[in-house]
Structures are given as structure tokens and as C-alpha cells.
Scaffold this active site. Structure first.
Site, PDB file in Angstrom:
ATOM      1  N   LYS A 223       0.847  -1.192   0.000  1.00 23.77           N
ATOM      2  CA  LYS A 223       0.000   0.000   0.000  1.00 23.77           C
ATOM      3  C   LYS A 223       0.886   1.246   0.000  1.00 23.77           C
ATOM      4  O   LYS A 223       1.848   1.337   0.770  1.00 23.77           O
ATOM      5  CB  LYS A 223      -0.911  -0.013   1.220  1.00 23.77           C
TER       6      LYS A 223
ATOM      7  N   SER B 123     -10.605   1.585   6.612  1.00 20.18           N
ATOM      8  CA  SER B 123      -9.827   1.508   5.378  1.00 20.18           C
ATOM      9  C   SER B 123      -9.467   0.099   4.952  1.00 20.18           C
ATOM     10  O   SER B 123      -9.044  -0.112   3.814  1.00 20.18           O
ATOM     11  CB  SER B 123      -8.549   2.344   5.516  1.00 20.18           C
TER      12      SER B 123
ATOM     13  N   SER C  72      -9.234   3.334   2.505  1.00 22.02           N
ATOM     14  CA  SER C  72      -8.118   3.778   1.691  1.00 22.02           C
ATOM     15  C   SER C  72      -7.297   2.630   1.093  1.00 22.02           C
ATOM     16  O   SER C  72      -6.383   2.869   0.302  1.00 22.02           O
ATOM     17  CB  SER C  72      -7.190   4.668   2.537  1.00 22.02           C
TER      18      SER C  72
END
Length: 470
Positions: free
Chosen positions: A76, A175, A151
Site C-alpha cells: 500500500k 480503510s 483507503s
């Protein structure tokens, strides 16, 4: 065998028995990314193919490091992976190349993972919709006109599209859970502190965000959890955690499940969200567990006030220098600038009051877990929305007063650091996937993973693949 479609533990076993090679897996992974990533935009900063194949050959010729040996992963784009850019979705940091691995990435490499690139994220991970001015928007594999969530939207979409077999994510305000639900995969927010953050800056005050694993099966989720967890001696609040994977082989006892519904009307749901979750809860009951509707155990408005205060404080603490610098401030997206400014204007007593509310909710939740083993809520209050909008401004006729109010349903667990597994809950009449939060008491992640594993064996929702991608 389509290697790109296999779970990580399956690949791991085949690699260990030398029935396949790391080069085979890497080639299949890169071919799949070439085939579908242009439409989804989940993998960013992908490394050179020849360099990755050379790295896979080296893995084939070297002693086995761990269960991830030879398995490609993308990190990520909030975490540093040595030699790769860490933009955090911001033009301020676009092109900035990491000189070292973050602690989490180092643990994945130590277990043998081959890092191929990054997964897309919103700017600084703020907002549950993955888009940014550096890489653009990530699209939902089940409907490319829709958001992948966030996210960890890039990670979830990459999993759903079979570009990677496992992924790392992070979760402050859903997220891991929101994108996992919207992409028909699993995501685990561990008990806060069991996956330590970076040992930099303040290591006492900010107890909201955590990294965690994402996968298409709870078995992979548990294996990646065991790789990620473990205390770091430089962090005083990091927690020891026992291994999760062995628990999946044990018989799951009867679970007392509390269904929190819409929290007494405090959480508006888009049409079909409650029905999907209620059907999933009924299936848990059919599996032999008891389910009881639970009235609101705490005031939702108080909880929200506490949350936005502590969150703004955390966001401002990490990013205030970008706001005060006249060169970088104009490059911040409006929601980030507003949240940083709000956090900078908080007083010590504002923070104390917010922490008192959090403490009261923790005490109430601890009492609630005397009667229930697991609490259940939807993973999001709406379906995946149009990829071109910034965020929902209303749900079921209720106006959203902030850019993140539409994710209020994740706050009960986030505020007090409880473990949560998102499990795929099925599909709506619109053909879009939705998820269900299984919330446990502090340090109860192993039992949640057992329940998720039983759920997976009964449903196997991730096997319903995005139809347009093949």
C-alpha cells in the site's frame, strides 16, 4: 492451473514442493496485471518486468525464507518499500523513493515476499474512496464505473481482480473493511498495537490506525496476520499476539452474536444494505450460532464527537508541517487541509474530553462482551458509488456533514481499537458486493478468524469473480 487465481497458501505449498517455480508465479502475476490493471488501476509504481523475473529466479535458487517465499506482493502506497516511490497519493511526495523498508515491509520480505510495486490509495489515506492526483482513481472490478473504496482500495481491487494473492492494508476509519466489503474479499483490522507502526515520532498518543492483512480467504488472512504481528521493543504500546493460523483447525464453539442493526437509527443505510447484512446474520444463525438484536449500547453522537476530535488530532500531528508551509499547503486536497487545520486548533481539554468519551465507550463495550462473543454491523452504509464523485453527500435522505460521516458505521470498533474481520456478505440486487463486520473483544481476533473461516467454508463468496474480467 491459473496460478494468478490461486490463494497464497496454495501457491506456497506448490512452491515448497517445487511443483511450480517462483518464476512461474511471477510470470503469471505480471501477465495478469498487464491484462486487467489498465482498467482497474489498482497496482501503481510497478517495477521492471525483467528485474522482477531475475528476482524470482534468485528466489528459486535460494533457501526458503518462509511461507511467502517467491510470492509477489504490492505494498500500500502509504508504507515505504526500499527502492520504490512512496507518494502517499500526494503530489508533494510524488517520485520520492524510499531508502529503507518500513517495519511491516521488512517482515514481509523476511518471510520471502517479492515486492513488485505499490497499491493505490487516497491522498494520505484520507477518505474511503481511492483516488489521487498522482495515480488517478482505482475502479471496482465488479463495476468499473464504481469506487473500489478506500483507503486500501488498490489492495482490495488487486485481490478481487486476481492480480495478487494477498495484500497489506491499513485501517483508521474502515480503510481495510470498506474496500474489502466492496470488493468481495476479506480484511482484518487487528487489535490495536498487535501490528506495530513505525517506531518514529510520538509512540504513546495516537491509538487509532493500524496495519492489517487482506486476502481472498481467512486461511491466507490468518497466515499474513501471523507474519505482521509481534511487538517491537522500540514501541511501548505494541502488544504480543499468539499465532492465529493454528486456531483455524480447531472446532469453533457456539457463538453468541449481537446484531447492532442501525444503532437505533443513528446510522442511515442505503436501500439494500440492512437487508444484505440481515440475510448474512440469519445465515450465521443457520450455522448454529445464536443471534440477538442489540439496542444502542452507547450514544452515537458522543462517540462521533470523540472520534472526529481524536482523528483530527492524529491527522494534524502527522501533517501539520505541510499545512504551515506556504509551498505545500496549496497542494493539499481540501478535506485534508480542513482536517489538519481543525486538529491544530484543538485544546488539551478538547482531547481530554474526547478520551474520556472513548474510555466510557470502552467500559460499556467490555460489559457488552460479557453477554456476546461477536458484534455485527455492515462494513459500509452505502453501496460502491460513482468513481467520479468525491464522497457521498447524503445517505437515505440524510445529509452527510463531513467528507467521512458516511463511514460512521466503522467508528465503534475503531475508536477503542477492537479487532474486526470484514467478511463478504453477498451481493445486492444491483450486482454489487457488500461486507459485514465481525467485531470481537480486545485480543479476540483469533476467535473472529475462526468464525470467518467457518463462514468462508459455508459461503465462499470470493469465488464469485468479477464477471467482466474473467
Amino acid at each position: 492451473m491459473d496460478l494468478h487465481a490461486q490463494d497464497a497458501l496454495t501457491l506456497s505449498a506448490l512452491l515448497e514442493r517445487r511443483e511450480i517455480s517462483a518464476v512461474d508465479v511471477m510470470q503469471a502475476t505480471l501477465d495478469r496485471i498487464d491484462a486487467v490493471n489498465g482498467e482497474i488501476n489498482a497496482i501503481v509504481a510497478l517495477r521492471d518486468r525483467d528485474a522482477l523475473l531475475d528476482e524470482a529466479r534468485a528466489a528459486d535458487e535460494s533457501p526458503r525464507k518462509g511461507w511467502l517465499h517467491g510470492i509477489p506482493m504490492a505494498i500500500k502506497d502509504l508504507a515505504n518499500a526500499k527502492g520504490l516511490p512512496t507518494s502517499m497519493g500526494s503530489p508533494i511526495f510524488a517520485g520520492q523513493v524510499a531508502e529503507d523498508d518500513d517495519l511491516l515491509v521488512a517482515r514481509l520480505r523476511k518471510a520471502g515476499a517479492l515486492i513488485i510495486g505499490k497499491t493505490n490509495t487516497p491522498e494520505f489515506g484520507l477518505g474511503s474512496h481511492t483516488f489521487n492526483p498522482v495515480y488517478g482513481a482505482t475502479r471496482n472490478p465488479y463495476d468499473t464505473t464504481k469506487s473500489a473504496g478506500g483507503s486500501s482500495g488498490g489492495a482490495a481491487a488487486a485481490l478481487a481482480a486476481r492480480m495478487v494473492s494477498v495484500a497489506d492494508g491499513s485501517d483508521m476509519m474502515g480503510s481495510l473493511r470498506n474496500p474489502a466489503g466492496w470488493n468481495n474479499v476479506y480484511g482484518f483490522r487487528p487489535t490495536w498495537g498487535s501490528v506495530p507502526a513505525e517506531p518514529t515520532g510520538d509512540v504513546f498518543l495516537h491509538q487509532l490506525a493500524t496495519s492489517g492483512p487482506m486476502a481472498r480467504s481467512p486461511a491466507d488472512l490468518a497466515a499474513l496476520t501471523d507474519t505482521m504481528t509481534g511487538p517491537d521493543e522500540r514501541q511501548p504500546l505494541a502488544r504480543a499476539a499468539g499465532r492465529t493460523s493454528p486456531l483455524l483447525d480447531l472446532e469453533l464453539p457456539h457463538q453468541r452474536i449481537g446484531w447492532l442493526g442501525d444503532w437505533g437509527g443513528a446510522f442511515p443505510y442505503e436501500d439494500g444494505i440492512a437487508a444484505l447484512t440481515e440475510a448474512a446474520v440469519k445465515q450465521l444463525e443457520d450455522m448454529g450460532h445464536s443471534v440477538t438484536p442489540v439496542p444502542p449500547p452507547f450514544d452515537a453522537d458522543e462517540m462521533w464527537d470523540s472520534w472526529i476530535t481524536l482523528r483530527s488530532f492524529s491527522v494534524a500531528s502527522g501533517n501539520h508541517v505541510l499545512f504551515t508551509d506556504p509551498d505545500t499547503r496549496p497542494l493539499l486536497k481540501p478535506s485534508a487541509a480542513l482536517e489538519i487545520e481543525r486538529g491544530m486548533n484543538l485544546s488539551a481539554m478538547d482531547l481530554h474530553q474526547a478520551s474520556m468519551i472513548r474510555s466510557n465507550w470502552f467500559r460499556a463495550a467490555s460489559e457488552l462482551f460479557q453477554s456476546f462473543d461477536v458484534l455485527v454491523l455492515p462494513s459500509a452504509q452505502c453501496w460502491p458509488f460513482d468513481v467520479d464523485i468525491v464522497h457521498p453527500t447524503e445517505i437515505a435522505g440524510v445529509a452527510m456533514d463531513t467528507y467521512h460521516r458516511w463511514m460512521q458505521v466503522v467508528i465503534p470498533a475503531s475508536l477503542i481499537g477492537l479487532p474486526v474481520v470484514n467478511v463478504p456478505a453477498g451481493f445486492g440486487e444491483n450486482g454489487l458486493p457488500g461486507g459485514m463486520q465481525l467485531i470481537g473483544p480486545r485480543a479476540g481476533g483469533g476467535r473472529l478468524m475462526q468464525l470467518a473461516h467457518a463462514w468462508h467454508k459455508a459461503t465462499d463468496w470470493p469465488n464469485r469473480r468479477p464477471p467482466q474480467l474473467g
